[in-house]
Design a protein around this motif. Structure first.
Motif, PDB file in Angstrom:
ATOM      1  N   VAL A   1      40.664  74.148  27.280  1.00  0.00           N
ATOM      2  CA  VAL A   1      41.073  73.030  28.130  1.00  0.00           C
ATOM      3  C   VAL A   1      42.536  72.687  27.850  1.00  0.00           C
ATOM      4  O   VAL A   1      42.911  72.506  26.679  1.00  0.00           O
ATOM      5  CB  VAL A   1      40.207  71.786  27.840  1.00  0.00           C
ATOM      6  N   PRO A   2      43.376  72.603  28.873  1.00  0.00           N
ATOM      7  CA  PRO A   2      44.737  72.114  28.627  1.00  0.00           C
ATOM      8  C   PRO A   2      44.679  70.735  27.972  1.00  0.00           C
ATOM      9  O   PRO A   2      43.965  69.845  28.445  1.00  0.00           O
ATOM     10  CB  PRO A   2      45.347  72.047  30.033  1.00  0.00           C
ATOM     11  N   THR A   3      45.392  70.561  26.872  1.00  0.00           N
ATOM     12  CA  THR A   3      45.315  69.306  26.118  1.00  0.00           C
ATOM     13  C   THR A   3      45.629  68.094  26.985  1.00  0.00           C
ATOM     14  O   THR A   3      45.018  67.032  26.833  1.00  0.00           O
ATOM     15  CB  THR A   3      46.275  69.381  24.919  1.00  0.00           C
ATOM     16  N   SER A   4      46.547  68.257  27.917  1.00  0.00           N
ATOM     17  CA  SER A   4      46.933  67.142  28.785  1.00  0.00           C
ATOM     18  C   SER A   4      45.786  66.678  29.679  1.00  0.00           C
ATOM     19  O   SER A   4      45.792  65.545  30.180  1.00  0.00           O
ATOM     20  CB  SER A   4      48.130  67.548  29.647  1.00  0.00           C
ATOM     21  N   SER A   5      44.780  67.540  29.882  1.00  0.00           N
ATOM     22  CA  SER A   5      43.665  67.203  30.769  1.00  0.00           C
ATOM     23  C   SER A   5      42.375  66.904  30.018  1.00  0.00           C
ATOM     24  O   SER A   5      41.370  66.546  30.636  1.00  0.00           O
ATOM     25  CB  SER A   5      43.401  68.377  31.728  1.00  0.00           C
ATOM     26  N   ALA A   6      42.371  67.064  28.708  1.00  0.00           N
ATOM     27  CA  ALA A   6      41.125  67.031  27.948  1.00  0.00           C
ATOM     28  C   ALA A   6      40.394  65.700  28.060  1.00  0.00           C
ATOM     29  O   ALA A   6      39.169  65.660  28.246  1.00  0.00           O
ATOM     30  CB  ALA A   6      41.412  67.355  26.482  1.00  0.00           C
ATOM     31  N   GLU A   7      41.117  64.595  27.963  1.00  0.00           N
ATOM     32  CA  GLU A   7      40.465  63.278  28.005  1.00  0.00           C
ATOM     33  C   GLU A   7      39.803  63.038  29.355  1.00  0.00           C
ATOM     34  O   GLU A   7      38.651  62.553  29.432  1.00  0.00           O
ATOM     35  CB  GLU A   7      41.501  62.185  27.724  1.00  0.00           C
ATOM     36  N   ASN A   8      40.496  63.371  30.430  1.00  0.00           N
ATOM     37  CA  ASN A   8      39.928  63.166  31.764  1.00  0.00           C
ATOM     38  C   ASN A   8      38.720  64.061  32.003  1.00  0.00           C
ATOM     39  O   ASN A   8      37.712  63.632  32.583  1.00  0.00           O
ATOM     40  CB  ASN A   8      40.992  63.415  32.835  1.00  0.00           C
ATOM     41  N   LEU A   9      38.796  65.315  31.559  1.00  0.00           N
ATOM     42  CA  LEU A   9      37.655  66.220  31.716  1.00  0.00           C
ATOM     43  C   LEU A   9      36.461  65.704  30.921  1.00  0.00           C
ATOM     44  O   LEU A   9      35.321  65.707  31.417  1.00  0.00           O
ATOM     45  CB  LEU A   9      38.025  67.624  31.269  1.00  0.00           C
ATOM     46  N   ALA A  10      36.700  65.235  29.710  1.00  0.00           N
ATOM     47  CA  ALA A  10      35.604  64.736  28.877  1.00  0.00           C
ATOM     48  C   ALA A  10      34.883  63.579  29.556  1.00  0.00           C
ATOM     49  O   ALA A  10      33.644  63.493  29.533  1.00  0.00           O
ATOM     50  CB  ALA A  10      36.139  64.320  27.511  1.00  0.00           C
ATOM     51  N   LYS A  11      35.621  62.688  30.181  1.00  0.00           N
ATOM     52  CA  LYS A  11      35.004  61.545  30.865  1.00  0.00           C
ATOM     53  C   LYS A  11      34.146  62.000  32.041  1.00  0.00           C
ATOM     54  O   LYS A  11      33.075  61.437  32.307  1.00  0.00           O
ATOM     55  CB  LYS A  11      36.091  60.582  31.339  1.00  0.00           C
ATOM     56  N   GLU A  12      34.601  63.018  32.752  1.00  0.00           N
ATOM     57  CA  GLU A  12      33.811  63.511  33.882  1.00  0.00           C
ATOM     58  C   GLU A  12      32.592  64.294  33.411  1.00  0.00           C
ATOM     59  O   GLU A  12      31.535  64.273  34.055  1.00  0.00           O
ATOM     60  CB  GLU A  12      34.692  64.365  34.798  1.00  0.00           C
TER      61      GLU A  12
END
Length: 364
Positions: free
Chosen positions: A343-354
């Motif tokens: 996962v690109p680190t910049s997107s990890a938080e948003n992906l985790a929430k989804e």
């Protein structure tokens, strides 16, 4: 034929190799005849099991190389589930995918679809060397001493589908780990190779038989050592009494010293029993949640799965999320959870929430 099929397993294997039965599966699929008990036993080599005595439904277990699935494989497995199964996939703690409620006449098309995405089911079970077990975050974890993927791939290439190792007295499970403590696989593998370092800071592998270290070898000696162990089991394992046919029984019957002596006599190097090594003091942490990868700019997300049975619609949503956030690979852990690897680190938080919204929960 005895009702106790286990008593006749050696006879069944002599009559026909379990790896040569794919044409027989296709025969039953075309003509719809009821499968013999002997053939049902052989079909386990291809991961196929009858779910009921009438053989109305079958299940297919698909072992994964290093527990990994890419995006195309996820999508195809979901398609197979919707078209031929019951719109669910089972993620097992053995790093396998299981399809259930299959009809026999659909099996040729299912095998074809699996082949197209480079998945296969042979050596899923039976008296074979199984796919090597590895740690789910191999190659991306900072605390790992060595990326063992090249060695794991070589072990799989050596054993899986190799007729020299398709008729053992019983199964043989090998694990390889880039950690000194090995992988948390919930059971004790027959043979383990765990990376550590000697006093000169060079990588070596501890050879563990069952749960006991019998010595140390270099990375270049792993494959030959594994082959030697498998051949010893093939030649000396008990084929008369099914209860005594396991690798564990052979080792316990001989004792570790005798097993080690015979192993050393079959190879052209010595497994070093005493060696000075550096203790690895970096603790391995839990894999759930968002974790920084050793690959620059990437993270991995470990997700707990509430149930091993997952609806294909959830798999579809997972695939869409991976595409949305530019990730492409997942692994099933030895506890039946999943880790998204890239996962690109910049997107990890948003992906985790989804992911949390579809019960792939990274926050437990």
């Amino acid at each position: 034929m005895s009702n106790n099929l286990a008593l006749n397993i050696e006879k069944i294997k002599k009559e026909k190799s379990g790896i040569d039965v794919l044409a027989d599966i296709y025969f039953y699929a075309v003509f719809g005849e009821k499968m013999s008990l002997e053939d049902l036993e052989r079909f386990k080599w291809y991961g196929l099991y009858a779910q009921d005595e009438q053989q109305n439904y079958f299940k297919l277990r698909i072992p994964l190389f290093m527990g990994e699935l890419n995006l195309i494989q996820l999508k195809t497995l979901s398609l197979i589930s919707k078209k031929y199964s019951n719109e669910t996939l089972i993620f097992s703690d053995e790093q396998k995918i299981e399809l259930t409620n299959l009809k026999v006449f659909d099996l040729p098309e299912i095998f074809k679809l699996l082949q197209e995405i480079k998945l296969n089911t042979y050596f899923e079970a039976g008296h074979t060397v199984r796919r090597v077990l590895t740690c789910p975050v191999n190659g991306i974890d900072h605390t790992q001493l060595l990326d063992v993927e090249p060695l794991a791939n070589k072990l799989n290439e050596t054993f899986i589908g190799n007729k020299n190792f398709e008729n053992l007295p019983n199964k043989l499970q090998i694990a390889i780990s880039g950690y000194e403590e090995g992988c948390d696989v919930r059971f004790t593998p027959d043979v383990s190779f765990n990376a550590t370092k000697d006093e000169k800071d060079k990588i070596i592998f501890a050879v563990k038989i069952l749960d006991k270290i019998i010595g140390y070898i270099t990375p270049a000696q792993v494959i030959n050592t594994a082959k030697a162990i498998a051949n010893i089991y093939k030649d000396f394992g008990d084929r008369e009494n099914p209860k005594r046919s396991t690798f564990e029984y052979l080792v316990n019957n001989w004792g570790f010293n005798k097993f080690s002596d015979i192993l050393n006599s079959t190879i052209n190097y010595k497994i070093q029993r005493n060696i000075n090594k550096i203790e690895n003091i970096v603790p391995r942490k839990p894999r759930l949640g968002i974790n920084k990868s050793k690959i620059e700019g990437e993270s991995y997300i470990g997700c707990r799965i509430g149930s091993s049975t997952i609806k294909s619609t959830n798999i579809d949503t997972l695939s869409s999320l991976l595409e949305k956030y530019e990730a492409s690979r997942v692994k099933i852990t030895h506890k039946g959870n999943i880790i998204i690897l890239d996962v690109p680190t910049s997107s990890a938080e948003n992906l985790a929430k989804e992911l949390e919204k579809i019960n792939f929960n990274p926050f437990i």
